[in-house]
Structure formats: structure tokens, C-alpha cells
Write an enzyme that holds these catalytic residues in place. Sequence first.
Site, PDB file in Angstrom:
ATOM      1  N   ARG A 102       0.834  -1.202   0.000  1.00 32.81           N
ATOM      2  CA  ARG A 102       0.000   0.000   0.000  1.00 32.81           C
ATOM      3  C   ARG A 102       0.868   1.251   0.000  1.00 32.81           C
ATOM      4  O   ARG A 102       0.555   2.247  -0.666  1.00 32.81           O
ATOM      5  CB  ARG A 102      -0.939  -0.010   1.207  1.00 32.81           C
ATOM      6  N   LEU A 143      10.781  14.731   1.030  1.00 33.56           N
ATOM      7  CA  LEU A 143      10.515  15.834   1.952  1.00 33.56           C
ATOM      8  C   LEU A 143      11.293  15.646   3.255  1.00 33.56           C
ATOM      9  O   LEU A 143      12.028  16.533   3.690  1.00 33.56           O
ATOM     10  CB  LEU A 143       9.020  15.954   2.239  1.00 33.56           C
ATOM     11  N   PRO A 146      17.148  13.969   7.589  1.00 30.07           N
ATOM     12  CA  PRO A 146      17.645  13.301   8.791  1.00 30.07           C
ATOM     13  C   PRO A 146      17.316  14.032  10.089  1.00 30.07           C
ATOM     14  O   PRO A 146      17.047  13.396  11.107  1.00 30.07           O
ATOM     15  CB  PRO A 146      19.162  13.252   8.549  1.00 30.07           C
ATOM     16  N   LEU A 251       0.849  15.343   1.223  1.00 31.18           N
ATOM     17  CA  LEU A 251       0.778  14.464   2.389  1.00 31.18           C
ATOM     18  C   LEU A 251      -0.664  14.205   2.782  1.00 31.18           C
ATOM     19  O   LEU A 251      -1.015  13.106   3.230  1.00 31.18           O
ATOM     20  CB  LEU A 251       1.546  15.071   3.559  1.00 31.18           C
ATOM     21  N   ASN A 252      -1.529  15.201   2.652  1.00 32.47           N
ATOM     22  CA  ASN A 252      -2.934  15.006   2.976  1.00 32.47           C
ATOM     23  C   ASN A 252      -3.559  13.930   2.095  1.00 32.47           C
ATOM     24  O   ASN A 252      -4.402  13.146   2.541  1.00 32.47           O
ATOM     25  CB  ASN A 252      -3.699  16.319   2.827  1.00 32.47           C
ATOM     26  N   ALA A 254      -1.942  11.377   0.774  1.00 29.05           N
ATOM     27  CA  ALA A 254      -1.426  10.083   1.228  1.00 29.05           C
ATOM     28  C   ALA A 254      -2.080   9.652   2.527  1.00 29.05           C
ATOM     29  O   ALA A 254      -2.363   8.466   2.731  1.00 29.05           O
ATOM     30  CB  ALA A 254       0.090  10.170   1.390  1.00 29.05           C
ATOM     31  N   ARG A 255      -2.324  10.600   3.430  1.00 30.41           N
ATOM     32  CA  ARG A 255      -2.971  10.262   4.704  1.00 30.41           C
ATOM     33  C   ARG A 255      -4.365   9.700   4.480  1.00 30.41           C
ATOM     34  O   ARG A 255      -4.817   8.828   5.234  1.00 30.41           O
ATOM     35  CB  ARG A 255      -3.047  11.510   5.586  1.00 30.41           C
ATOM     36  N   LEU A 350      -3.077 -15.854  19.019  1.00 28.76           N
ATOM     37  CA  LEU A 350      -2.306 -16.921  18.384  1.00 28.76           C
ATOM     38  C   LEU A 350      -1.218 -17.490  19.293  1.00 28.76           C
ATOM     39  O   LEU A 350      -0.562 -18.474  18.928  1.00 28.76           O
ATOM     40  CB  LEU A 350      -1.674 -16.421  17.083  1.00 28.76           C
ATOM     41  N   GLU A 375       3.833  10.106   7.516  1.00 34.29           N
ATOM     42  CA  GLU A 375       2.781  11.040   7.076  1.00 34.29           C
ATOM     43  C   GLU A 375       2.158  11.761   8.271  1.00 34.29           C
ATOM     44  O   GLU A 375       0.950  11.963   8.335  1.00 34.29           O
ATOM     45  CB  GLU A 375       1.696  10.313   6.262  1.00 34.29           C
TER      46      GLU A 375
END
Length: 404
Positions: A102, A143, A146, A251-252, A254-255, A350, A375
Site C-alpha cells: 500500500r 521531503l 535526517p 501528504l494530505n 497520502a494520509r 495466536l 505522514e
Amino acid sequence: MSTPHGTGTAMSDPLDLIDFATLLTEEEREIQATVARFLADRVRPHLPEWFDNAHFARELAPELGALGLLGMHLEGYGCAGTNAVSYGLACLELEAADSGLRSFVSVQGSLSMYSIHRWGSEKQKQEWLPGLAAGTAIGCFGLTEPDFGSNPAGMRTRAVRDGSDWILDGTKTWITNGGIADVATVWANTEDGVRGFLVPRGTPGFTTRDIGRKLSLRASVTSELHLDGVRLPAEARLPGAKGLRGPLSCLNEARFGILFGAVGAGRDSLQAALRYADSRVQFDRPISGFQLTQRKFADMALALGNSALLAVHLGRLKDGGRLRPEQVSVGKLNNVREALAIARECRTVLGANGISLEHSPIRHANNLESVLTYEGTSEIHTLVVGQALTGRAARDAADVRPTS
């Protein structure tokens, strides 16, 4: 769908509990089913091996493109032009398989392609978008640095004019698709504020280094981008983007995919735990018949159902042009947090077997640790929601507030 009492058969899809499918149009259900069938045939059998070997199957890119999944919510240039809910449902199924897959689709469509589609020139769109939509080209989005993740305003990457050209210097890190990308959207500080640039692979001075030894998103390529005196022509700059509004708008997008995708990871984890509990016998009966196990399942199903309802509601708002940035933060914050809690709880169902890659919850839990952070961290989205509720910016919140 299973009946509530007496069958002794686990519900195959916990979202059946709220009749989730009835909230969708026939076309949306068919898109979701098509993606699910592709993943079942082409991807799911290989996921444990890919995760274990830290392998991304690049050959999937043109197959995803042929399905229309890359930039599917964009119009023109070979993009499918679906509605937002359909895109969200595709992300749900992709992350139900693996967050890394994804992430690839999100970065390709909602960051790389969207940055060009929204802020690029017509020449840039014609040059890059058809190949990116087909999966014959791969993009990334530079974007994060480091020392500057949640505070992009502090970025040190610089672009300075040299005649009609631009010279870029700096480093970006934690860049999904970076090591395999044919083009990078790189954001840099200029004398005129933050601007975006398209940097093709092979440009002198532009190199990448893949980040290894990851315990999360292992079936995904994550890289550093290094720009050392990279010379670009004037037409490499995205003409429509000026200031942080450019990258934050991407970014919005992608969020939005993430808040649907998290539902998929939670659903797949719960499905795995339900199947296991139905077949695992302790004290002479399946553990699905024990009260504490059923309480876990009930709590997780409620959380998953609420997340799914929120996702569709926000998708309808987006399709109606009414989705506000703080609402995206609500969805990302809630749905990822709940999905991570579900994956962890399913691992406990599990028992010792839950740490094996034969079962998906531990893989989803590891992946969601990254999704919780990228994000926009949960802390940043909490500040966005807090400011929306109180009208007051907490310390530094104004610097990171998403924009439409």
C-alpha cells in the site's frame, strides 16, 4: 455470512457484522473485489517470503498499473479517475495484504503523481504521468530529512539559482521507493520559500542509498536521497507549488489512503485470529469458545467497524469536496492507532504461533509501527485535532498544520 449462534464457524469477514458492503455502490464493491482477487492470486502467497527477505517485487508495478491502481483517483494522463472511496477501498485491500505494498501505491499515486498533477506544468504532466500511471516508471517524494521530520519548515536542502538553472544540495531520508524511482519530487528551500523540483534518476550528483536492517515495512524499498551540486534546468521546478502548502497538500492525499489502509490491516489480522481460534483446541474445545477470547474479538470488531465507518464517511466528504485537513488527521490518528492495537491483540490470540510469519498479525503489527509514525506522527495529528477543538495552536503546532 455466518449466523450468530450455533454454527461453530468463524465469520469470514468481521466487517460483515456491520453490513459494511451495503454502504458502497456496486462499482465500488467491484473495484474492491477486483483488487482483492489480484492480491490473492499474485501477492499473498509470496508475502511471508518477501517480508522475511526484505524484498520488494518491482515487477508488480506494471501489473498494478494495468489494473488502474496507480494514481487511480487522478484525472487524465492515463489515470483511472475513480472517486475517493474507490481509491480508499483499493488501499484497504492493499494494506490487508501488506503495508509495504500500500505504501508503494500511495507514494506513487498520492505523493509523486499528485505533486506533478496538482503543481506541475503541462509539459511535466505529459512527460511523467502516463508512465507513472502505467507503472513503467516509478516515482518518490523527498521531503523528510535526517534532522527534520515533523518540522519540514526547518529543512536544510537548498536550491539556488545559477543563471537559468537551479543547483540543489541536501539529503532526504526514509523515502519510500527512493532506490528504485525514475523521478523524485524533491522539496528544497530557496530564496523564494520552499519549492518542489523533479529530479530524474541519473542526474549527475543525485544518488540514493537503500536503508537496511528494518524490522518494519520490509517488503518495501526505503532509501536516502543525496543531492550534491545537482544542476537542474528551470523547467524542472514545479511551477504551481510555493511554500509548505505544496508538500503538505500531497501528504494530505497520502494520509487519506492510509486511513483506509489501516482498516485493511486490522481486518486481515482479525480474520487470521478468528480462523486460528476456530481450529486451535485447548482444554478439549476450540479457544474461540472461551469467554476471554470472545471478549477480545468483540472489542476488536467494534473498533474495526468504527474505523471502517469513519473511513467511508470521510471518503464521501472528500468526494463531495468538503473534507477538511483536520478530519483527515482524525481518520489517520484513530484508524492507525486502532489497527495497531488490533494486530497486537490478535497476536496474543495466536499465542507462541503468533510470532511466526505463517500468520499475518505480527507482520501487520510491525508494519503499523511505521504507519503510526509516517505522514505525520500520532503526536502531530493529536495537536492538529486539539487545535481544531480549541482554536489554539499548541507549541509548534502551527508549523506542522496540514493544508488543503
